[in-house]
Motif scaffolding. Structure first.
Motif, PDB file in Angstrom:
ATOM      1  N   GLY A   1      -2.775   3.091  -2.474  1.00  0.00           N
ATOM      2  CA  GLY A   1      -3.526   2.655  -1.291  1.00  0.00           C
ATOM      3  C   GLY A   1      -4.801   1.965  -1.711  1.00  0.00           C
ATOM      4  O   GLY A   1      -5.264   2.165  -2.829  1.00  0.00           O
TER       5      GLY A   1
ATOM      6  N   GLY B   1       0.804  -1.227   0.000  1.00  0.00           N
ATOM      7  CA  GLY B   1       0.000   0.000   0.000  1.00  0.00           C
ATOM      8  C   GLY B   1       0.831   1.269   0.000  1.00  0.00           C
ATOM      9  O   GLY B   1       0.351   2.322   0.408  1.00  0.00           O
TER      10      GLY B   1
ATOM     11  N   MET C   1      -4.166  -4.488  -0.873  1.00  0.00           N
ATOM     12  CA  MET C   1      -5.170  -4.209  -1.904  1.00  0.00           C
ATOM     13  C   MET C   1      -5.667  -5.484  -2.589  1.00  0.00           C
ATOM     14  O   MET C   1      -6.877  -5.702  -2.732  1.00  0.00           O
ATOM     15  CB  MET C   1      -4.589  -3.246  -2.944  1.00  0.00           C
ATOM     16  CG  MET C   1      -5.556  -2.914  -4.065  1.00  0.00           C
ATOM     17  SD  MET C   1      -4.801  -1.859  -5.321  1.00  0.00           S
ATOM     18  CE  MET C   1      -5.132  -0.241  -4.700  1.00  0.00           C
TER      19      MET C   1
ATOM     20  N   VAL D   1      -3.440  -0.548   1.769  1.00  0.00           N
ATOM     21  CA  VAL D   1      -2.610  -1.711   2.082  1.00  0.00           C
ATOM     22  C   VAL D   1      -3.420  -2.995   1.824  1.00  0.00           C
ATOM     23  O   VAL D   1      -4.648  -2.958   1.865  1.00  0.00           O
ATOM     24  CB  VAL D   1      -2.180  -1.563   3.566  1.00  0.00           C
ATOM     25  CG1 VAL D   1      -3.343  -1.673   4.521  1.00  0.00           C
ATOM     26  CG2 VAL D   1      -1.060  -2.492   3.963  1.00  0.00           C
TER      27      VAL D   1
END
Ligand code: GLV
Ligand code: MN
Ligand code: MN
Length: 421
Positions: free
Chosen positions: A142, A138, A146, A144
């Motif tokens: 973004g 991330g 993902m 984190v």
């Protein structure tokens, strides 16, 4: 840490030197002058890392697939294609100043398990599948974790694809470029699930080393909230504007952060509060800053406590401070997760049978296993991080610890393959 009882579990011994060589080779891809790696998600380095992994996998006859958010799957077939796979994996992407083991270890340990099974002619009914999750860190895009969050339906695919990096490049563009550069492979739908998922990872904290334990049997992951705060002031001339006329967003942001830190102070040192990104706008030495944005990463193992603290932060980040207007929004609220007790026991048994010193622990970092655990019985295995250093180019784990953890992964995956879950 020496592995004992090679025959006791009936599972084969992994090839330690091969695992170490592969770490060295992967560390060169995106390797930095300070001994770390910069292999952020969907960069040419990330693509190169995936390329190399696919070369190793296809040389063994494993099949590969990719889903719409770029999670990569490498499958060693079982004798029953109708059975769901036993899964393992982690991520190849890194922080901009990342270490050589965060994420990569779980991927290479997983590949090592697949290859060990071939070396020893071990036949499984279930397929064994290695997953490389997209953008766990991330840092470039973004949020984190993902790839695993999108696979789990926790983040909509469209929202993830539309996320931009600092240069305005979207996930969608960068992913299309990566896919075009990788060998053609099967397109998989989102939502991969399996019979079981076990992820190996470095601890990224100091506990195993302090306790002189080689294996962390991970029972849970603490919760993580991510907030984005905006402080709006008024741009003004640095030479002519008297203090009493200023609406200085930087002064306000500093006061706000001090207030937040006092609010979250935790004598037990369990709550984690981090401002890791801080941007001052317009960023001229001669202009009173008109805007500041910053991130807050907040973590705690207790969901109630995390939620109350998060709500209090949102309260404090609204309204006026030092003549500036403050607002905040929630980027991510990831609840703590408990792993599957049967798989956690399987990991513990594997450590006992191999005569390794282990301890039970909760993960301070978040991991892709968090999102797998929503849909597939899951567990994690930790190995020590020297001095607890991680998200740092100095990150280090001894080869013998990496090898011991991969052996436990092999034993636990084979146990999971025949378990009723
Ligand atoms: C994962 O990289 C985390 O920050 O916990
Ligand atoms: Mn990681
Ligand atoms: Mn990380």
């Amino acid at each position: 840490m020496e592995i004992h009882n090679p025959q006791a579990t009936g599972t084969p011994l992994i090839n330690g030197p091969r695992l170490s060589d592969r770490h060295r080779e992967m560390a060169r891809i995106g390797g930095t002058a300070n001994g770390g790696v910069n292999r952020q998600a969907l960069t040419p380095e990330d693509t190169q890392g995936r390329h190399r992994l696919l070369e190793w996998a296809t040389a063994r006859g494993y099949t590969a697939g990719i889903d719409p958010i770029g999670n990569l799957f490498i499958r060693r077939a079982g004798t029953r294609a109708d059975l769901s796979p036993v899964m393992t994996g982690s991520h190849l992407d890194s922080q901009p100043t990342g270490g050589k083991y965060d994420g990569v270890y779980g991927v290479l340990a997983g590949l090592e398990v697949l290859e060990t099974l071939d070396d020893h002619n071990v036949v499984t009914e279930r397929p064994i599948e290695l997953v490389v999750w997209m953008n766990e860190e991330g840092s470039r895009f973004g949020p984190v974790t993902m790839g695993s969050a999108v696979a789990a339906g926790a983040v909509p695919l469209e929202r993830a694809l539309a996320a931009n990096d600092a240069k305005g490049v979207s996930v969608s563009e960068a992913l299309a470029r990566q896919i075009a550069e990788l060998p053609p492979m099967e397109r998989r739908p989102l939502g991969a699930t399996g019979h079981a998922y076990i992820e190996a990872h470095i601890e990224q904290g100091p506990v195993l080393e302090q306790e002189a334990r080689g294996i962390g049997v991970v029972s849970a992951i603490q919760g993580l909230h991510l907030y984005q705060v905006e402080v709006r002031g008024f741009e003004a001339h640095a030479g002519t504007t008297p203090s009493r006329h200023r609406k200085d967003a930087l002064v306000a942001a500093n006061a706000l952060i001090a207030k937040l830190r006092a609010e979250v102070a935790d004598p037990a040192d369990v709550l984690r509060f981090t401002v890791g990104r801080f941007e001052v706008s317009p960023g001229s030495p001669h202009i009173v800053p008109g805007k500041v944005t910053f991130s807050i990463d907040l973590r705690h193992p207790d969901p109630e406590h995390l939620l109350c603290t998060g709500d209090r932060i949102l309260e404090l980040c609204s309204g006026e401070i030092e003549h500036c207007m403050v607002s905040a929004n929630v980027v991510l609220r990831s609840t703590p997760v408990q792993f599957d007790a049967r798989l956690v026991t399987a990991v513990r048994h594997a450590a006992e049978h191999r005569g390794l010193r282990y301890m039970s622990m909760v993960s301070g970092a978040t991991h892709d296993a968090k999102y797998m655990a929503d849909r597939t019985p899951s567990a994690m295995i930790f190995v020590p991080s020297e001095k607890g250093i991680s998200h740092n180019e100095l990150e280090h784990t001894d080869d013998e610890d990496l090898i011991a953890g991969a052996q436990i992964l092999c034993d636990a995956l084979l146990a999971a393959a025949t378990m009723e879950l």
